[in-house]
Design a protein around this motif. Structure first.
Motif, short mmCIF file in Angstrom:
data_model
loop_
_atom_site.label_atom_id
_atom_site.label_comp_id
_atom_site.label_asym_id
_atom_site.label_seq_id
_atom_site.Cartn_x
_atom_site.Cartn_y
_atom_site.Cartn_z
N HIS A 6 -2.95 -12.76 21.02
CA HIS A 6 -2.75 -13.02 19.60
C HIS A 6 -3.89 -13.89 19.08
O HIS A 6 -4.29 -14.84 19.76
N HIS A 7 -4.39 -13.54 17.90
CA HIS A 7 -5.39 -14.36 17.23
C HIS A 7 -4.68 -15.17 16.15
O HIS A 7 -3.81 -14.65 15.45
N ALA A 8 -5.07 -16.43 16.03
CA ALA A 8 -4.49 -17.32 15.04
C ALA A 8 -5.41 -17.41 13.82
O ALA A 8 -6.64 -17.54 13.97
N TYR A 9 -4.80 -17.32 12.65
CA TYR A 9 -5.52 -17.43 11.38
C TYR A 9 -4.75 -18.37 10.47
O TYR A 9 -3.52 -18.34 10.44
N VAL A 10 -5.49 -19.15 9.70
CA VAL A 10 -4.89 -20.05 8.73
C VAL A 10 -5.61 -19.86 7.41
O VAL A 10 -6.85 -19.77 7.36
N TRP A 11 -4.84 -19.77 6.35
CA TRP A 11 -5.43 -19.80 5.01
C TRP A 11 -4.63 -20.78 4.17
O TRP A 11 -3.40 -20.73 4.13
N LEU A 12 -5.34 -21.69 3.53
CA LEU A 12 -4.75 -22.64 2.60
C LEU A 12 -5.61 -22.60 1.36
O LEU A 12 -6.81 -22.89 1.42
N GLY A 13 -5.01 -22.19 0.24
CA GLY A 13 -5.81 -22.06 -0.96
C GLY A 13 -4.95 -22.03 -2.20
O GLY A 13 -3.72 -22.13 -2.14
N PRO A 14 -5.61 -21.87 -3.34
CA PRO A 14 -4.88 -21.86 -4.61
C PRO A 14 -3.93 -20.68 -4.70
O PRO A 14 -4.33 -19.53 -4.51
N GLY A 15 -2.67 -20.96 -4.97
CA GLY A 15 -1.65 -19.93 -5.02
C GLY A 15 -1.85 -18.91 -6.12
O GLY A 15 -1.43 -17.76 -5.99
N ASP A 16 -2.54 -19.31 -7.20
CA ASP A 16 -2.72 -18.36 -8.30
C ASP A 16 -3.56 -17.16 -7.87
O ASP A 16 -3.45 -16.09 -8.44
N VAL A 17 -4.36 -17.29 -6.85
CA VAL A 17 -5.16 -16.18 -6.33
C VAL A 17 -4.24 -15.08 -5.78
O VAL A 17 -4.58 -13.91 -5.82
N LEU A 18 -3.07 -15.48 -5.31
CA LEU A 18 -2.15 -14.52 -4.70
C LEU A 18 -1.26 -13.81 -5.70
O LEU A 18 -0.78 -12.71 -5.42
N VAL A 19 -1.02 -14.40 -6.85
CA VAL A 19 -0.05 -13.85 -7.79
C VAL A 19 -0.67 -13.24 -9.04
O VAL A 19 0.02 -12.66 -9.85
N VAL A 103 4.09 -14.47 11.32
CA VAL A 103 3.45 -14.77 10.05
C VAL A 103 4.38 -15.63 9.22
O VAL A 103 5.57 -15.36 9.13
N GLY A 104 3.84 -16.66 8.61
CA GLY A 104 4.62 -17.50 7.71
C GLY A 104 3.78 -17.92 6.53
O GLY A 104 2.56 -18.05 6.63
N GLY A 105 4.46 -18.12 5.41
CA GLY A 105 3.76 -18.57 4.22
C GLY A 105 4.63 -19.55 3.45
O GLY A 105 5.84 -19.34 3.34
N TRP A 106 4.02 -20.61 2.97
CA TRP A 106 4.74 -21.66 2.26
C TRP A 106 3.93 -22.15 1.08
O TRP A 106 2.72 -22.31 1.15
N TRP A 107 4.63 -22.42 0.00
CA TRP A 107 4.02 -23.11 -1.13
C TRP A 107 3.92 -24.58 -0.76
O TRP A 107 4.85 -25.15 -0.18
N VAL A 108 2.78 -25.16 -1.05
CA VAL A 108 2.55 -26.56 -0.75
C VAL A 108 2.09 -27.27 -2.02
O VAL A 108 1.86 -26.64 -3.06
N THR A 109 1.96 -28.56 -1.95
CA THR A 109 1.61 -29.36 -3.13
C THR A 109 0.32 -28.86 -3.78
O THR A 109 -0.52 -28.24 -3.14
N GLY A 110 0.22 -29.15 -5.06
CA GLY A 110 -0.97 -28.78 -5.81
C GLY A 110 -1.06 -27.32 -6.15
O GLY A 110 -2.15 -26.82 -6.44
N GLY A 111 0.07 -26.59 -6.11
CA GLY A 111 0.05 -25.17 -6.45
C GLY A 111 -0.68 -24.33 -5.42
O GLY A 111 -1.11 -23.22 -5.70
N ARG A 112 -0.78 -24.84 -4.21
CA ARG A 112 -1.47 -24.12 -3.15
C ARG A 112 -0.48 -23.34 -2.29
O ARG A 112 0.71 -23.58 -2.33
N PHE A 113 -1.03 -22.42 -1.51
CA PHE A 113 -0.23 -21.62 -0.59
C PHE A 113 -0.84 -21.73 0.79
O PHE A 113 -2.06 -21.66 0.97
#
Length: 135
Positions: A6-19, A103-113
């Motif tokens: 398994h390869h591990a990947y992390v993305w943390l960024g502005p949530g508005d990019v996703l929606v 795979v998991g995804g969470w909204w975090v502070t500052g409107g980030r995902f």
């Protein structure tokens, strides 16, 4: 054939990019897909990103599950809302042992995902045609 891992990947960024409309750059056919810093629409498509995006590689399910649980713990202080944090360690071990993605995804502070991903490789169980990014 490569040994399953398994390869591990992390993305943390502005949530508005996703929606927002216009997610073509998150699809493999788009010319900017490989360089786009945002997570892909389909989890298996992480394997089509440059190998430099891989955070870690795990051949043992328990070690991958420890990484996943550790990242959840690392970011827990910035989660927003009151919802379950994620699957149990034992469930993650079971999934990884079966060759599944975690795979998991969470909204975090500052409107980030935050997106945490352990993607099966060698081969991927759904996208058999995807080569390992490290080969």
């Amino acid at each position: 054939m490569a040994r399953p891992h398994h390869h591990a990947y992390v993305w943390l960024g502005p949530g508005d990019v996703l929606v927002r409309p216009g997610d073509a750059h998150r699809r493999p056919g788009h010319p900017e897909f490989r360089s786009a810093q945002v997570m892909p629409l389909e989890c298996a498509d992480w394997l089509l990103k440059p190998a430099s995006r891989i955070e870690a590689t795990f051949y043992e399910a328990r070690v991958g599950a420890e990484w996943y649980a550790g990242r959840i713990a690392q970011y827990r202080c910035v989660f927003v809302g009151s919802y379950a944090v994620g699957p149990s360690y034992d469930e993650t071990v079971r999934a990884l042992s079966a060759g599944e993605d975690r795979v998991g995804g969470w909204w975090v502070t500052g409107g980030r995902f935050l997106s945490l991903n352990l993607i099966s490789c060698g081969p991927h169980r759904v996208r058999l045609e995807y080569a390992c990014p490290l080969s």
